[in-house]
Design a protein around this motif. Sequence first.
Motif, PDB file in Angstrom:
ATOM      1  N   CYS A   1     102.938  47.387  93.792  1.00 35.12           N
ATOM      2  CA  CYS A   1     102.391  46.078  94.145  1.00 35.12           C
ATOM      3  C   CYS A   1     100.870  46.133  94.274  1.00 35.12           C
ATOM      4  CB  CYS A   1     103.015  45.579  95.443  1.00 35.12           C
ATOM      5  SG  CYS A   1     102.449  43.938  95.937  1.00 35.12           S
ATOM      6  N   LEU A   2     100.368  47.172  94.936  1.00 35.62           N
ATOM      7  CA  LEU A   2      98.923  47.296  95.114  1.00 35.62           C
ATOM      8  C   LEU A   2      98.217  47.582  93.789  1.00 35.62           C
ATOM      9  CD1 LEU A   2      98.717  49.323  98.459  1.00 35.62           C
ATOM     10  CD2 LEU A   2      98.477  46.864  98.100  1.00 35.62           C
ATOM     11  N   VAL A   3      98.862  48.372  92.927  1.00 38.19           N
ATOM     12  CA  VAL A   3      98.293  48.629  91.602  1.00 38.19           C
ATOM     13  C   VAL A   3      98.163  47.318  90.829  1.00 38.19           C
ATOM     14  CG1 VAL A   3      98.648  49.782  89.386  1.00 38.19           C
ATOM     15  CG2 VAL A   3      99.154  50.995  91.515  1.00 38.19           C
ATOM     16  N   ALA A   4      99.220  46.498  90.882  1.00 36.24           N
ATOM     17  CA  ALA A   4      99.179  45.197  90.190  1.00 36.24           C
ATOM     18  C   ALA A   4      98.064  44.323  90.750  1.00 36.24           C
ATOM     19  CB  ALA A   4     100.527  44.497  90.317  1.00 36.24           C
ATOM     20  N   GLU A   5      97.919  44.296  92.075  1.00 39.52           N
ATOM     21  CA  GLU A   5      96.859  43.492  92.680  1.00 39.52           C
ATOM     22  C   GLU A   5      95.472  43.984  92.249  1.00 39.52           C
ATOM     23  OE1 GLU A   5      99.003  41.983  96.813  1.00 39.52           O
ATOM     24  OE2 GLU A   5      97.718  43.762  96.849  1.00 39.52           O
ATOM     25  N   ASP A   6      95.279  45.304  92.267  1.00 39.42           N
ATOM     26  CA  ASP A   6      93.982  45.863  91.880  1.00 39.42           C
ATOM     27  C   ASP A   6      93.625  45.514  90.447  1.00 39.42           C
ATOM     28  OD1 ASP A   6      93.619  46.979  94.361  1.00 39.42           O
ATOM     29  OD2 ASP A   6      94.166  49.016  93.777  1.00 39.42           O
ATOM     30  N   PHE A   7      94.560  45.773  89.520  1.00 39.33           N
ATOM     31  CA  PHE A   7      94.235  45.578  88.104  1.00 39.33           C
ATOM     32  C   PHE A   7      94.330  44.110  87.696  1.00 39.33           C
ATOM     33  CE2 PHE A   7      94.300  50.062  88.277  1.00 39.33           C
ATOM     34  CZ  PHE A   7      93.470  50.477  87.250  1.00 39.33           C
ATOM     35  N   GLY A   8      95.121  43.332  88.420  1.00 42.24           N
ATOM     36  CA  GLY A   8      95.092  41.889  88.200  1.00 42.24           C
ATOM     37  C   GLY A   8      93.751  41.305  88.601  1.00 42.24           C
ATOM     38  N   THR A   9      93.191  41.812  89.688  1.00 41.52           N
ATOM     39  CA  THR A   9      91.865  41.364  90.130  1.00 41.52           C
ATOM     40  C   THR A   9      90.789  41.769  89.123  1.00 41.52           C
ATOM     41  OG1 THR A   9      92.524  41.513  92.459  1.00 41.52           O
ATOM     42  CG2 THR A   9      90.159  41.517  91.983  1.00 41.52           C
ATOM     43  N   LEU A  10      90.870  43.021  88.646  1.00 43.32           N
ATOM     44  CA  LEU A  10      89.904  43.463  87.636  1.00 43.32           C
ATOM     45  C   LEU A  10      89.982  42.607  86.374  1.00 43.32           C
ATOM     46  CD1 LEU A  10      90.267  47.354  87.922  1.00 43.32           C
ATOM     47  CD2 LEU A  10      88.277  45.976  88.565  1.00 43.32           C
ATOM     48  N   ALA A  11      91.212  42.268  85.965  1.00 44.31           N
ATOM     49  CA  ALA A  11      91.380  41.443  84.768  1.00 44.31           C
ATOM     50  C   ALA A  11      90.851  40.025  84.979  1.00 44.31           C
ATOM     51  CB  ALA A  11      92.845  41.406  84.360  1.00 44.31           C
ATOM     52  N   ALA A  12      90.940  39.530  86.217  1.00 40.66           N
ATOM     53  CA  ALA A  12      90.378  38.209  86.514  1.00 40.66           C
ATOM     54  C   ALA A  12      88.850  38.250  86.468  1.00 40.66           C
ATOM     55  CB  ALA A  12      90.861  37.735  87.883  1.00 40.66           C
ATOM     56  N   LEU A  13      88.282  39.374  86.895  1.00 40.91           N
ATOM     57  CA  LEU A  13      86.823  39.519  86.884  1.00 40.91           C
ATOM     58  C   LEU A  13      86.283  39.810  85.486  1.00 40.91           C
ATOM     59  CD1 LEU A  13      86.429  41.717  90.100  1.00 40.91           C
ATOM     60  CD2 LEU A  13      85.642  39.357  89.830  1.00 40.91           C
ATOM     61  N   TYR A  14      87.060  40.554  84.691  1.00 37.53           N
ATOM     62  CA  TYR A  14      86.615  40.980  83.358  1.00 37.53           C
ATOM     63  C   TYR A  14      87.719  40.691  82.341  1.00 37.53           C
ATOM     64  CZ  TYR A  14      83.294  43.454  86.321  1.00 37.53           C
ATOM     65  OH  TYR A  14      82.349  43.755  87.268  1.00 37.53           O
ATOM     66  N   PRO A  15      87.942  39.429  82.007  1.00 40.39           N
ATOM     67  CA  PRO A  15      89.063  39.054  81.128  1.00 40.39           C
ATOM     68  C   PRO A  15      89.000  39.771  79.776  1.00 40.39           C
ATOM     69  CG  PRO A  15      88.041  37.113  82.109  1.00 40.39           C
ATOM     70  CD  PRO A  15      87.139  38.260  82.411  1.00 40.39           C
ATOM     71  N   GLY A  16      90.161  40.258  79.342  1.00 34.82           N
ATOM     72  CA  GLY A  16      90.263  40.859  78.020  1.00 34.82           C
ATOM     73  C   GLY A  16      89.680  42.247  77.888  1.00 34.82           C
ATOM     74  N   ARG A  17      89.316  42.879  79.007  1.00 35.16           N
ATOM     75  CA  ARG A  17      88.666  44.194  78.905  1.00 35.16           C
ATOM     76  C   ARG A  17      89.357  45.276  79.724  1.00 35.16           C
ATOM     77  NH1 ARG A  17      82.829  44.383  80.536  1.00 35.16           N
ATOM     78  NH2 ARG A  17      83.079  46.454  79.596  1.00 35.16           N
ATOM     79  N   VAL A  18      90.486  44.963  80.377  1.00 34.11           N
ATOM     80  CA  VAL A  18      91.092  45.902  81.318  1.00 34.11           C
ATOM     81  C   VAL A  18      92.398  46.465  80.777  1.00 34.11           C
ATOM     82  CG1 VAL A  18      92.047  46.178  83.641  1.00 34.11           C
ATOM     83  CG2 VAL A  18      90.032  44.727  83.279  1.00 34.11           C
TER      84      VAL A  18
END
Length: 345
Positions: free
Chosen positions: A84-101
């Motif tokens: 769950c925490l991994v999803a939150e971390d990388f979901g947040t990164l993807a929201a900040l940097y769309p298409g690059r994570v």
Amino acid sequence: MKLSVLNLVPLRAECWFGDALSSMVRLAQGVEALGYGRYWVAEHHNTRKFASSATALLVQDVLSKTSTIRVGAGGIMLPDHAPCLVAEDFGTLAALYPGRVDLGVGRAPGTDPRTAHAIRGGRDACDKFPQDVQELLGYFAGTEPVHAYPAENRDVPVCVLGASTLSAHLAATLGLPFAFAAHIAPQQMVSASVVYHAEFRPSGRLSAPYLILSMNGIVAETDAEAERLSTTQVMSCIDAMRGEQWPLQPPMGTPETVLERAVPPEGAPSHGSSASVNRDALLNQYRQALKPLMAESLIGSPDTVREQCRALRRRVEFDELMVSTLVYDEAAQLESYRLLMETLG
């Protein structure tokens, strides 16, 4: 050929953790300028040899200081983390940097039992890796009872990492990309590739198998110079065999020179023992351990590496080559990646 970069974020002699992290960013910026499309950062714990313990933070740092290259974890070791925490971390990164994570996930805890206990309270999560991967995918798909916002319905490619056929089976069954770590387990490379392609089932994430092959690679103007640069990698491998954690050392002579210096004439301690062993026997032990690793590395001049890669393609079906270059000098490391792109890209 698609080329990408794996960075273990090693410390170099006379440097400290902050220097390793700055070097990580400089390399990412350099390979982005060379046209590389993907840059992954590894995960290691309880070691003074690598600075890649907080992988998601390093991914964010690289993303913030580059502009086009995809950046990911190569990978997040799920036994060390709650899905769950991994999803939150990388979901947040993807929201900040769309298409690059990117998110690569692995089964091995990547550390010793005591450290594993400190990280996740002693939970034996390796056996639960398949369930953890499916749970992680569920958070991105929004099918779990708990919602890991902002990961839900976020486009984060998930790739299974592995160094054996176990992870190949899982990646194929779930219809996910598979990244095989030939830089640490070359003996299983061919069999894992065969299993993955034979058992692959299309999924909503991937319609056909996609294999990333991670290898050690060093390219220089001449074979002799590439071999000299590779002695840093040889020293690092011998340290690992001894259970030592020295930072990267400057290159010296040839791999055989390194071996001769690693075993003093009067003999040396065997692994985990203070007893002296026969020098020739220990030298042979090191040679045999290094042989498959060096044989499955791309090391040489551009012409040599081109032929090595052609031979590799005849044995392994892969879609992308991810290269880890453990070279002491930063300029020589970037030049190796430049020559690799010029030769194979």
